[in-house]
Design an enzyme around this catalytic site. Structure first.
Site, short mmCIF file in Angstrom:
data_model
loop_
_atom_site.label_atom_id
_atom_site.label_comp_id
_atom_site.label_asym_id
_atom_site.label_seq_id
_atom_site.Cartn_x
_atom_site.Cartn_y
_atom_site.Cartn_z
N GLU A 228 0.87 -1.93 12.79
CA GLU A 228 1.08 -3.39 12.80
C GLU A 228 1.58 -3.94 14.14
O GLU A 228 1.88 -5.13 14.23
CB GLU A 228 2.06 -3.76 11.67
CG GLU A 228 1.49 -3.46 10.29
CD GLU A 228 2.52 -3.56 9.19
OE1 GLU A 228 3.74 -3.56 9.50
OE2 GLU A 228 2.13 -3.61 8.02
N TRP B 101 0.83 -1.22 0.00
CA TRP B 101 0.00 0.00 0.00
C TRP B 101 0.85 1.25 0.00
O TRP B 101 0.40 2.34 -0.29
CB TRP B 101 -0.94 0.01 1.21
CG TRP B 101 -0.28 0.33 2.55
CD1 TRP B 101 0.84 -0.26 3.07
CD2 TRP B 101 -0.71 1.29 3.52
NE1 TRP B 101 1.13 0.26 4.31
CE2 TRP B 101 0.19 1.22 4.62
CE3 TRP B 101 -1.76 2.20 3.58
CZ2 TRP B 101 0.07 2.02 5.75
CZ3 TRP B 101 -1.88 3.00 4.72
CH2 TRP B 101 -0.98 2.91 5.78
N LYS C 113 2.91 1.60 15.95
CA LYS C 113 4.07 1.54 15.05
C LYS C 113 4.09 2.75 14.12
O LYS C 113 5.14 3.24 13.72
CB LYS C 113 3.97 0.26 14.23
CG LYS C 113 5.09 0.04 13.25
CD LYS C 113 4.92 -1.31 12.56
CE LYS C 113 6.04 -1.63 11.61
NZ LYS C 113 5.89 -2.95 11.00
N GLN C 114 2.90 3.18 13.73
CA GLN C 114 2.81 4.31 12.80
C GLN C 114 1.41 4.88 12.84
O GLN C 114 0.52 4.32 13.47
CB GLN C 114 3.14 3.86 11.39
CG GLN C 114 2.20 2.82 10.83
CD GLN C 114 2.55 2.43 9.40
OE1 GLN C 114 2.71 3.28 8.55
NE2 GLN C 114 2.69 1.14 9.16
O1 IFM Z 1 3.64 -1.36 4.12
C1 IFM Z 1 4.57 -1.19 5.13
C2 IFM Z 1 3.87 -1.29 6.45
O2 IFM Z 1 2.89 -0.29 6.60
C3 IFM Z 1 4.85 -1.20 7.58
N1 IFM Z 1 5.86 -2.23 7.44
C4 IFM Z 1 6.59 -2.14 6.19
C5 IFM Z 1 5.67 -2.20 4.99
C6 IFM Z 1 6.47 -2.01 3.71
O3 IFM Z 1 7.07 -0.76 3.70
#
Ligand code: IFM
Length: 735
Positions: free
Chosen positions: A487, A347, A599-600
């Protein structure tokens, strides 16, 4: 023992443009940092990218050229882009001494990736023995003007006395992907005029052909064939006078069975054309193609050279990974600059990278959206395998659109242990992210043909999946057992980002169908039949839209990231001060599920994407709640740029700048320590979003784009272009 000392920058006088903001330089070579340098000095042209390894190689380097679409099977991760034979390979001898960065004495070393012209240059002085010294300068590029053409030149200048120079230029198929071998030899040939190599991927049977020619100027050269197995080449030998440069130019052409039914003939013809045109003409054509790119897509930041260089480097890196003429490829999470994520597409592209292309290079954006259209069959298979109708896009996608996320990965602490990776099973928001990107492209470009033939059909077919996936619970609908953008928490229910995206997706599908009935009734009828868009199904969608759970408290404005998030344990943040690892590593993968740590951006990502759909109270409440508990420094590299965008929305440009620089340094300064594995595409694309959606405050309204700029205190001026409905607009913001 070699010695490396500083040297000046390159070509700074070629124009009066400031080299500090156009050139990524390496003033000294540090073998301990070589993989980082290789990544950030990657060059390419939208067909392939080549890491910044040395032409003559260096021990333990991670040499790679990745070409779009050249997939081959691998265990566990299903498929990966096969590292292509090394087109840059050169061996150089001076009076019988083979050039090697570890031999003799190296002084006046410098390397430079010139972003303005897409060239990688290296210069140094080499003293292999007491009485021998030469100046070497290398230059290479992958032509942006003609994507099948590559060139490397080396200029050798003996310093105090004449020297015999021998250069062996090869097409070297002795390459690997971290130990995996993908190629079998089909044929090779060399004579004094030309060398050819044809190889085929072991499992997928894709053919790649390369052809090379050598030109020498500045001395009488003798050319001869060099034919070691798997490595055809041409050797040039010449006597060079003291102070007189001998220049050897290696032109290379590459074609694959994806481009031509006879890739070898195509490569031979192309390299012949290149030889006829000459190096100067190829170089000029490449330079002029890059000038066109920058003319349309540059972002100028005055008052901050570090930010300026980082943004240009980011735009350069995503541009060289964006397929120029190929609708069956897209930008991988680590671009084409490393083996990270094996070339798989996430994504990251639709939400973080594509807006840059949609707003400045819509043809390239269209190619990448077409990639999703062509991979619909894989998405259909994924939905069917999960017992749903419609199309469900893969979390990690490659050639066919089938799911290629590995099911197992290595444990952080103990790499002998495996951990289950759930993203391929349950991180499902990607189908809505793709719909969002298609819709955004349509809104910005007004490309009705695209919407009619591609966008609306994709949105509808993926909507069919959502209609099945949402679970009825009384008059409410739930989406259970998923992973949202954050995640650190898996197997969650009703992730707000996902549910809101799904609601928007279903509404957009309804609008798309209405639009199709109006503009293309025949097509609408066919689609209704094909996707079984019965009145019952459409009524069901309306119920899902109304009933999908979104825990948005009207009193406080707070949105719960997923069911039960507010009941999780608080992290004792002071106890983790000074940490140098992600919170998931410190807490353990399983344990982090139980804590309030992100995480984000998750809810914040939702707010950014839908912006004005949320009121100020909602923005403020969620900003205050989620930002302090997000793992900004060591969580996902996708986070910082988006937080910069959000901080601007919160009216805090200087705080936004802190997040922005964290993203700006992800690759150039390797702040996460993992740039060796490839460029962070989403972070790079996110920098553009942070400048344009964040600092410039671009919003797309019914009446077109509007701006609400707020620059960091020290930024004097920001300039960029956008193309809206086919018309290019130059946006200039000053304090
Ligand atoms: O798509 C991302 C995800 O949101 C976080 N881990 C790494 C992936 C690839 O960059």
């Amino acid at each position: 023992m070699s010695q490396h000392t500083n040297a000046n920058t390159f070509d700074a006088n070629e124009s009066n443009l400031n080299s500090a903001t156009w050139q990524v330089t390496e003033p000294a070579f540090d073998p301990l940092r070589q993989h980082h340098s290789e990544t950030i000095l990657t060059l390419g042209n939208g067909y392939l990218s080549t890491r910044g390894t040395f032409e003559e190689r260096y021990p333990n380097d991670r040499q790679a050229t990745l070409v779009h679409g050249m997939w081959d099977d691998v265990p566990i991760a299903f498929t990966e882009l096969a590292n292509t034979p090394d087109w840059t390979a050169l061996e150089i001898w001076v009076d019988g001494h083979r050039f090697d960065m570890q031999e003799g004495q190296i002084t006046n070393y410098a390397r430079c990736l010139d972003l303005r012209t897409g060239r990688l240059q290296r210069r140094l002085r080499w003293t292999p023995a007491e009485d021998i010294a030469v100046e070497l300068s290398f230059e290479r590029f992958a032509s942006l003007d003609d994507e099948h053409l590559l060139a490397v030149s080396v200029r050798v200048t003996p310093l105090s006395k004449p020297a015999e120079i021998k250069v062996r230029a090869m097409l070297d198929s002795r390459v690997e992907n971290d130990g995996l071998l993908h190629w079998q030899q089909v044929s090779q040939h060399s004579d004094a005029g030309q060398a050819d190599l044809v190889v085929r991927t072991r499992h997928t049977g894709k053919t790649l052909a390369m052809s090379t020619r050598l030109g020498v100027s500045g001395g009488e050269a003798h050319l001869a064939a060099s034919d070691c197995p798997g490595c055809p080449g041409i050797v040039a030998t010449a006597q060079a006078e003291a102070g007189q440069p001998l220049v050897i130019v290696k032109s290379v052409a590459i074609y694959t069975s994806r481009d031509s039914s006879d890739p070898l003939a195509a490569a031979q013809a192309k390299v012949q054309t290149a030889a006829t045109a000459g190096y100067a003409a190829l170089r000029e054509a490449n330079k002029s193609a890059w000038a066109d790119f920058w003319e349309a897509s540059d972002v100028i930041i005055e008052g901050d050279d570090e930010a300026q260089l980082a943004v240009r480097h980011a735009l350069f890196q995503v541009r060289i990974a964006a397929p120029t003429h190929d609708e069956r490829a897209s930008i991988p999470a680590k671009t084409l600059s490393g083996f990270g994520y094996r070339g798989h597409v996430f994504w990251d592209n639709e939400i973080f990278v594509l807006p840059f292309f949609t707003f400045t290079q819509p043809n390239l954006a269209r190619n990448m959206l077409m990639y999703r259209y062509h991979t619909l069959p894989g998405a259909r298979r994924k939905a069917a395998a999960n017992s749903f109708s419609g199309a469900q896009y893969a979390w990690e996608s490659a050639e066919t659109g089938d799911e290629v996320t590995p099911t197992w990965g290595l444990d952080f602490d103990d790499p002998t242990k495996l951990v289950r990776i759930w993203t391929g099973d349950i991180q499902i928001h990607i189908s809505a992210d793709i719909a969002y990107a298609m819709h955004q492209y349509w809104r910005v470009t007004g490309d009705d043909d695209f919407w009619q033939d591609v966008g609306a059909p994709v949105v509808l077919e993926t909507a069919v999946f959502w209609g099945d996936r949402a679970e009825a619970e009384g008059d409410r609908f739930a989406i259970r057992d998923i992973i949202g953008p954050d995640e650190y928490h898996d197997h969650v229910d009703n992730n707000a980002y996902t549910n809101h995206m799904v609601r928007w997706h279903l509404k957009t599908a309804q609008d798309a169908l209405e639009w199709l009935w109006e503009h293309d009734p025949g097509g609408a009828g066919t689609l209704v039949e094909k996707l079984d868009l019965t009145p019952e199904r459409l009524t069901h969608w309306r119920k899902v839209i109304d009933g999908l759970i979104l825990a948005h408290d009207p009193e406080t404005g707070l949105i719960e990231q997923f069911e039960g998030f507010f009941d999780l344990e608080d992290v004792d943040w002071p106890a983790y001060e000074g940490r140098t690892k992600s919170m998931q590593e410190l807490l353990d993968i399983e344990e982090s599920n139980h804590y309030k740590v992100l995480k984000q951006a998750d809810v914040i990502a939702l707010l950014c994407l839908f912006d004005d759909a949320f009121d100020q109270k909602t923005w403020q409440a969620n900003w205050d709640y989620y930002v302090p508990i997000t793992d900004h420094a060591y969580g996902s590299s996708l986070g910082p740029a988006m937080h910069a965008w959000a901080a601007c929305r919160m009216g805090q440009p200087d705080l936004a700048y802190e997040h922005f620089m964290r993203a700006a340094r992800a690759d150039l300064s390797d702040v996460r320590g993992n740039a060796w594995d490839g460029i962070h595409a989403a972070s790079a694309g996110g920098l553009w979003e942070a400048v344009v959606f964040g600092f410039a405050g671009l919003r797309l309204t019914e009446n077109g784009p509007t701006f609400k700029p707020q620059l960091p205190t020290h930024w004097r001026r920001v300039v960029f272009n956008i193309i809206y409905r086919g018309e290019r607009r130059r946006i200039e913001l000053s304090r």
